[in-house]
Design a protein around this motif. Structure first.
Motif, PDB file in Angstrom:
ATOM      1  N   UNK A 329     -17.136  33.299 -22.448  1.00  0.00           N
ATOM      2  CA  UNK A 329     -16.083  33.708 -23.366  1.00  0.00           C
ATOM      3  C   UNK A 329     -15.287  32.472 -23.794  1.00  0.00           C
ATOM      4  N   UNK A 330     -15.223  32.219 -25.096  1.00  0.00           N
ATOM      5  CA  UNK A 330     -14.613  30.988 -25.595  1.00  0.00           C
ATOM      6  C   UNK A 330     -13.104  30.961 -25.414  1.00  0.00           C
ATOM      7  N   UNK A 331     -12.474  32.110 -25.313  1.00  0.00           N
ATOM      8  CA  UNK A 331     -11.009  32.141 -25.151  1.00  0.00           C
ATOM      9  C   UNK A 331     -10.590  32.075 -23.693  1.00  0.00           C
ATOM     10  N   UNK A 332     -11.308  32.803 -22.834  1.00  0.00           N
ATOM     11  CA  UNK A 332     -10.874  32.934 -21.442  1.00  0.00           C
ATOM     12  C   UNK A 332     -11.643  32.051 -20.475  1.00  0.00           C
ATOM     13  N   UNK A 333     -12.797  31.523 -20.892  1.00  0.00           N
ATOM     14  CA  UNK A 333     -13.577  30.687 -20.007  1.00  0.00           C
ATOM     15  C   UNK A 333     -14.251  31.447 -18.890  1.00  0.00           C
TER      16      UNK A 333
END
Length: 384
Positions: A329-333
């Motif tokens: 997930x690019x936002x949450x890692x």
């Protein structure tokens, strides 16, 4: 596309011969353009199970180089469009990187050769061209930049093979270029002997003209561009660890540095908008926001060695040595999906270069050590 160091052969000139049933696209039709509608993914039967294919995307086709092979598959359904077998030195080992595709041609040949072999993407037809001797090759903007051992660079039209220019690049002894998707310039980075300074030269490929030069602090390795600015990582000359992300804007001549919380070894990076993704040896995947000038997150993937990352804005993708494609997930890692393990006949060997995932719209293309080439839907990694 982004173009990389040519990897259809380890040395010498690439030689190809036709394989049964592999000379022309099915029906003689032009290569189809990929569409985003109702894509469910595919996995193609391996042509060879001894090595990991290295692939590039080019207008509706996935073009791959493998141990002794170069071939193209339809990007929509994985259908084989054509294949060619390699002969001589070109077939002596697995490719070191993805094929170079420029102006509708798959380019071949590497090392101190004088001949460039090309395969027409639409038909699989082979042609050969006499070129200046070269040791480095970079394709960008419909041009092929050849670097000779004396530092002379020649700009060659990919479509015709005509040499448009040939000269030394000011400020660079023997320039080897990098280039990035969506950027028309090629960049050469020369590091001082003590590793304290890096001279960056941006060249217009069609003319060889220098667009800008800058002497920047530190030992820099370019990872991408953002809004006309060069993005690099600053690497400690002694330890080899990346300690900061650097952004240099040639218009304002302003350089900004974003320190990393923890130094990263063996970093490979990519830029998506204003976010830089760094994949380190040991498994740490890190996101840095250039606009906010801060590190967003770090994920320990558990993959000791991985490919250069790629992103579609929603997810970040990396390939693992066991053939898995991981989605984060690019936002949450957070890890949100992964494909199955795909090991081949030579699972005891680690490839020199892991295949970078190819992101095209909602589709992600990957390859594995069992020789498989596959495509998955990037909108739903949990279903992989």
């Amino acid at each position: 596309m982004a173009a990389g160091a040519l990897a259809l052969a380890a040395a010498g000139v690439l030689a190809l011969v036709g394989l049964p049933g592999g000379g022309e696209p099915a029906g003689g039709a032009a290569l189809p353009r990929a569409t985003a509608a109702a894509f469910s993914g595919w996995e193609a039967e391996p042509l060879d199970g001894r090595s990991t294919p290295q692939c590039s995307y080019a207008t509706g086709a996935v073009v791959c180089a493998q141990d002794g092979l170069v071939f193209a598959r339809d990007a929509v359904d994985g259908r084989l469009l054509w294949r060619r077998a390699l002969k001589g030195a070109a077939a002596s080992g697995p490719p070191a990187g993805a094929p170079v595709v420029a102006d509708g041609r798959v380019l071949g040949g590497l090392g101190q050769g004088r001949e460039l072999t090309a395969v027409e993407l639409a038909s699989g037809e082979v042609s050969r061209q006499e070129l200046p001797a070269y040791g480095g090759l970079r394709a960008v903007g419909g041009m092929v930049l050849l670097t000779a051992s004396d530092g002379t660079v020649s700009g060659v039209e990919a479509a015709s093979g005509r040499v448009r220019w040939s000269h030394r690049v000011p400020g660079q002894d023997v320039p080897y270029f990098v280039s990035f998707p969506g950027d028309r310039l090629a960049y050469a980075l020369g590091v001082s002997a003590d590793g304290s300074r890096t001279r960056v030269t941006a060249v217009e490929p069609r003319t060889g003209a220098v667009r800008w030069q800058a002497g920047l602090e530190g030992n820099l390795e370019a990872v991408g561009t953002a809004d006309g600015a060069l993005v690099a990582v600053a690497v400690d000359a002694a330890s080899g660890q990346a300690r900061a992300v650097v952004r240099h804007d040639p218009r304002s001549r302003r350089t900004e540095r974003v320190p990393l919380r923890v130094p990263l070894a063996q970093v490979q990076g990519a830029v998506r908008g204003h976010v830089v993704h760094l994949m380190a040896g040991g498994g740490a995947l890190t996101a840095v926001d250039l606009a906010a000038r801060r590190q967003l997150w770090t994920l320990e993937t558990g993959v000791v060695r991985a490919s250069r990352p790629a992103s579609d804005g929603r997810h970040v993708y990396v390939s693992a040595p066991d053939g898995r494609l991981l989605a984060v997930d690019a936002r949450r890692g957070r890890l949100v999906g992964q494909t199955p393990v795909r090991l081949g006949e030579r699972s005891d060997r680690v490839p020199a270069s892991l295949p970078e995932p190819l992101v095209v719209g909602d589709r992600v293309y990957g390859s594995a050590p069992d020789g498989a080439v596959f495509a998955v839907n990037g909108r739903d990694p949990a279903a992989w």
